[in-house]
Write an enzyme that holds these catalytic residues in place. Structure first.
Site, short mmCIF file in Angstrom:
data_model
loop_
_atom_site.label_atom_id
_atom_site.label_comp_id
_atom_site.label_asym_id
_atom_site.label_seq_id
_atom_site.Cartn_x
_atom_site.Cartn_y
_atom_site.Cartn_z
CG ASP A 1 -1.80 36.44 29.20
OD1 ASP A 1 -0.96 35.65 28.71
OD2 ASP A 1 -2.70 36.05 29.98
CB SER A 2 -3.82 34.12 25.83
OG SER A 2 -3.59 33.57 27.11
CE1 TYR B 1 -3.41 34.21 22.01
CE2 TYR B 1 -1.27 35.05 22.71
CZ TYR B 1 -2.50 35.26 22.14
OH TYR B 1 -2.83 36.50 21.68
CB CYS C 1 1.58 35.89 27.10
SG CYS C 1 1.11 34.28 26.46
CD GLU D 1 -8.29 33.29 31.19
OE1 GLU D 1 -9.40 33.84 31.08
OE2 GLU D 1 -7.22 33.93 31.29
CB CYS E 1 2.05 29.56 32.27
SG CYS E 1 0.39 30.11 31.88
CB THR E 2 1.72 35.32 32.98
OG1 THR E 2 0.84 35.18 31.85
CG2 THR E 2 3.11 35.68 32.49
CG HIS E 3 -3.23 32.03 32.98
ND1 HIS E 3 -2.71 32.51 31.82
CD2 HIS E 3 -4.58 32.24 32.91
CE1 HIS E 3 -3.70 32.99 31.06
NE2 HIS E 3 -4.84 32.84 31.70
N1 DGL Z 1 -0.68 33.27 30.30
C1 DGL Z 1 -0.17 32.55 29.21
C2 DGL Z 1 1.21 32.07 29.36
O1 DGL Z 1 1.91 32.68 30.13
C3 DGL Z 1 -1.07 31.97 28.22
C4 DGL Z 1 -1.68 30.68 28.54
C5 DGL Z 1 -2.57 30.22 27.43
O2 DGL Z 1 -3.24 31.05 26.82
O3 DGL Z 1 -2.57 29.02 27.16
O4 DGL Z 1 1.64 31.14 28.74
#
Ligand code: DGL
Length: 250
Positions: free
Chosen positions: A10-11, A42, A73, A148, A180-182
């Protein structure tokens, strides 16, 4: 049986929400997780840039002799998956397909980064199987930087959630995909704002279930006697990444 580790990236720390689901379902597997924190986020980058970063990570993971790679990600899944799948000779899995091919109906919301929403990848994947599903997409660019930076429990996050979720007031959605995985890291707060009747979809859960089925059907599971482990790498400040990972229970 295949004792090699599963690679994941992931990022940043968002993919750890995916890793968590994998370790729950696959306690015998070893994992190598790469957080590309030097290039985070990302979500505001072009597909070309994200493909460039993802290639380097895939090559790093290949050197670690992983048996498959999970793009943990949403943004890289939406923008780099097709390229990676066609250019590397290893099983690569994204976090969109397991949800898009699941049982969906009616009006479905998708929240994700700007790059993911721009790519239209969710709508395209969902419509392939579910012609009658109406997809309502929304970019939420403020969430990742706040998460983050450890600012999940702040008034600014509360306000941001409130503001973004207003977009779904009139759409009568039954489910909201956290694309988004965040976002599972603020799932409870989103649920509070939307109320209990909207089903929030954590993509990591679907991905883990789907990959487990793949491992079983391809006889790629690790030894059941083996107790799995997680090894972490990051392109940016490793101590900062490690403290985020520790905070998330790793
Ligand atoms: N966790 C990421 C996603 O699922 C990346 C978010 C990011 O870096 O902007 O999109």
């Amino acid at each position: 049986m295949d004792k090699r580790p599963i690679g994941m990236f992931d990022s940043g720390c968002g993919g750890l929400t995916v890793l968590k689901e994998y370790t729950k379902l696959m306690p015998n597997e070893d994992f190598i997780y790469y957080g590309d924190t030097a290039h985070l986020p990302y979500g505001d980058k072009s597909p070309q840039e994200i493909i460039g970063y993802s290639k380097k990570i895939v090559e790093f993971l290949l050197k670690k002799d992983v048996k498959l790679i999970v793009i943990a990600c949403g943004t890289a899944s939406a923008t780099a998956y097709e390229y990676l799948k066609s250019n590397y000779n290893i099983e690569i899995r994204n976090i969109i397909e397991p949800v898009a091919t699941s049982n969906l109906h009616g009006n479905i919301g998708v929240i994700a980064t700007t790059s993911t929403i721009k790519s239209n990848a969710w709508e395209i994947s969902i419509k392939k199987l579910h012609n009658d599903v109406n997809v309502i997409s929304l970019a939420c660019p403020i969430f990742v930087p706040l998460i983050e930076n450890g600012l999940t429990d702040t008034p600014v996050m509360k306000e941001a959630i409130k503001e973004y979720m207003k977009s779904f007031n009139d759409n009568n959605i039954n489910s909201l995909i956290l694309g988004c995985t965040h976002y599972p890291l603020i799932q409870e707060k989103i649920q509070q704002e939307l109320g209990p009747n909207i089903n929030l979809i954590n993509v990591g859960k679907y991905s883990a279930k789907n990959t487990l089925e793949f491992l079983k059907s391809s006889s790629l599971q690790n030894d059941f006697e083996h107790s799995g482990s997680c090894l972490f790498f990051s392109s940016g400040d490793f101590n900062a990444f490690k403290s985020r990972a520790t905070f998330l229970g790793f």
